[in-house]
Design an enzyme around this catalytic site. Structure first.
Site, mmCIF file in Angstrom:
data_model
loop_
_atom_site.group_PDB
_atom_site.id
_atom_site.type_symbol
_atom_site.label_atom_id
_atom_site.label_comp_id
_atom_site.label_asym_id
_atom_site.label_seq_id
_atom_site.Cartn_x
_atom_site.Cartn_y
_atom_site.Cartn_z
ATOM 1 N N GLU A 188 0.923 -1.401 0.254
ATOM 2 C CA GLU A 188 -0.260 -0.840 0.323
ATOM 3 C C GLU A 188 1.116 0.980 0.239
ATOM 4 O OE1 GLU A 188 -2.968 1.668 3.053
ATOM 5 O OE2 GLU A 188 -1.719 0.656 3.546
ATOM 6 N N TRP A 189 0.713 2.349 -0.808
ATOM 7 C CA TRP A 189 0.859 3.421 -0.746
ATOM 8 C C TRP A 189 0.573 4.989 0.729
ATOM 9 C CZ3 TRP A 189 5.174 6.345 -2.606
ATOM 10 C CH2 TRP A 189 5.785 7.410 -2.080
ATOM 11 N N ILE A 190 1.708 4.639 1.312
ATOM 12 C CA ILE A 190 1.079 6.328 2.314
ATOM 13 C C ILE A 190 1.416 7.256 1.979
ATOM 14 C CG2 ILE A 190 1.289 6.026 5.127
ATOM 15 C CD1 ILE A 190 0.167 3.553 4.217
ATOM 16 N N ASP A 242 13.476 -2.084 15.047
ATOM 17 C CA ASP A 242 14.487 -1.668 14.253
ATOM 18 C C ASP A 242 14.100 0.196 13.940
ATOM 19 O OD1 ASP A 242 16.764 -1.587 12.474
ATOM 20 O OD2 ASP A 242 16.053 -1.971 10.826
HETATM 21 P P1 ADP Z 1 14.828 0.344 2.234
HETATM 22 O O1 ADP Z 1 13.964 -1.426 2.909
HETATM 23 O O2 ADP Z 1 15.530 0.284 1.223
HETATM 24 O O3 ADP Z 1 15.114 0.940 3.356
HETATM 25 P P2 ADP Z 1 12.464 1.934 2.846
HETATM 26 O O4 ADP Z 1 11.369 0.982 2.920
HETATM 27 O O5 ADP Z 1 13.118 2.535 3.788
HETATM 28 O O6 ADP Z 1 13.380 1.776 2.322
HETATM 29 O O7 ADP Z 1 11.536 3.081 2.100
HETATM 30 C C1 ADP Z 1 12.333 4.137 1.258
HETATM 31 C C2 ADP Z 1 11.439 5.299 0.915
HETATM 32 O O8 ADP Z 1 10.003 5.693 0.860
HETATM 33 C C3 ADP Z 1 11.821 5.811 2.691
HETATM 34 O O9 ADP Z 1 11.396 7.616 2.037
HETATM 35 C C4 ADP Z 1 10.387 5.857 3.210
HETATM 36 O O10 ADP Z 1 9.631 7.077 3.855
HETATM 37 C C5 ADP Z 1 9.493 5.479 1.589
HETATM 38 N N1 ADP Z 1 8.349 4.546 2.425
HETATM 39 C C6 ADP Z 1 8.352 3.170 2.773
HETATM 40 N N2 ADP Z 1 6.968 2.685 2.780
HETATM 41 C C7 ADP Z 1 6.440 3.532 1.834
HETATM 42 C C8 ADP Z 1 4.404 3.200 1.836
HETATM 43 N N3 ADP Z 1 4.730 2.160 2.143
HETATM 44 N N4 ADP Z 1 4.620 4.292 0.998
HETATM 45 C C9 ADP Z 1 5.045 5.287 0.843
HETATM 46 N N5 ADP Z 1 6.330 5.915 1.187
HETATM 47 C C10 ADP Z 1 6.502 4.235 1.888
#
Ligand code: ADP
Length: 285
Positions: free
Chosen positions: A89-91, A193
């Site tokens: 899901e996109w947040i 984490d």
């Molecule tokens: P990684 O697993 O490589 O550390 P992240 O999961 O932290 O990557 O995500 C990278 C970027 O995307 C971050 O800036 C985070 O805030 C954003 N992000 C992560 N999950 C979502 C989501 N479901 N919807 C919108 N943005 C997200």
């Protein structure tokens, strides 16, 4: 990308793909089709079950009904060195002055939720790219000492990040860890984490947890990690403590819980984290 979306039943056209920065490990994308929006991560240099562990961790947190996590639509398990993806899901980022306070309350509720009587985890998880071997233990001290600190000690010896002096001090500390770390603290499901980049403020200022490395353990371990790199407002701590006060000995053992994450960073990123590790080792030796 279109093929992967078809697999989860979205046959509509892609309208937009945008690369998202900020993650340490994966490629991340915002994807919008005519039907909906997605957050999609891909990687081809991670262990086969990397995204499975993330998806399952999110599911474990979701089941407690205490704090939001993004819905996972699909994840892949690698069969060779191929690229795998995680679709969720996109947040939509939101803004709110109260999201830190809400995060404190909801994290406390997660930690207070029924979590069984054993410490550790049944399956392998990952901390960053480091594989976290797990097992379930009746004693938190033993899980923390063996599966967390000693495991990082061994990785560090292999990677050359723990030279002989550091090794001796760490081994001495492990021998007397029972003086500090409780054997049977309350069992909480921990995100595992929780640095500042692993919570998001979504629509209407609602907090979301992302990227977990779940473990059943002492809630003080989670809160100690939030204090390593910052990113949590005072209102977060005030609200957390209101719902789940930390024990009196928290400040005394906090560095010993932070030590695990500092060792992980030492092993992942090198000597930049050496002085912080050494300060803790000399304080308790
Ligand atoms: P990684 O697993 O490589 O550390 P992240 O999961 O932290 O990557 O995500 C990278 C970027 O995307 C971050 O800036 C985070 O805030 C954003 N992000 C992560 N999950 C979502 C989501 N479901 N919807 C919108 N943005 C997200």
């Amino acid at each position: 990308m279109q093929d992967k979306l078809k697999q989860i039943g979205d046959t509509s056209n892609i309208i937009k793909i945008q690369s998202i920065s900020g993650g340490d490990i994966n490629n991340a994308y915002y994807v919008r089709t005519e039907a909906r929006e997605y957050f999609i991560k891909t990687n081809k240099q991670v262990p086969a079950t990397f995204f499975q562990a993330e998806a399952e961790g999110l599911e474990q947190i979701r089941k407690t009904k205490t704090i939001r996590v993004p819905d996972v639509y699909h994840y892949e398990i690698a069969s060779s060195n191929e690229e795998i993806c995680l679709m969720m899901e996109w947040i939509e980022p939101g803004k709110s002055k109260t999201s830190g306070q809400l995060l404190g309350e909801q994290l406390a509720r997660l930690h207070l939720a029924e979590a069984g009587s054993q410490y550790g985890m049944h399956g392998t998880t990952f901390v960053g790219e480091i594989t976290q071997e797990n097992a379930l233990y009746d004693n938190w001290l033993i899980y923390y000492r063996e599966k967390r600190l000693r495991a990082q000690l061994e990785i560090g010896i292999n990677r050359g990040t723990i030279p002989i002096n550091r090794r001796k001090l760490l081994e001495q500390l492990l021998d007397k860890l029972d003086r500090f770390i409780p054997e049977h603290p309350g069992v909480s499901l921990l995100h595992g984490d929780l640095w500042g980049g692993n919570w998001l403020t979504g629509p209407q200022g609602k907090p979301y947890l992302i990227d977990p490395s779940v473990v059943y353990g002492d809630n003080a371990f989670e809160i100690a990690f939030t204090e390593v790199f910052g990113g949590f407002p005072d209102t977060f701590y005030e609200s957390y403590q209101y719902y789940y006060p930390l024990p009196d000995y928290y400040e005394e053992i906090k560095p010993l819980y932070q030590l695990f994450y500092l060792l992980v960073h030492l092993n992942l990123f090198g000597e930049g984290y050496g002085p912080s590790v050494d300060r803790i080792l000399s304080r308790y030796n």
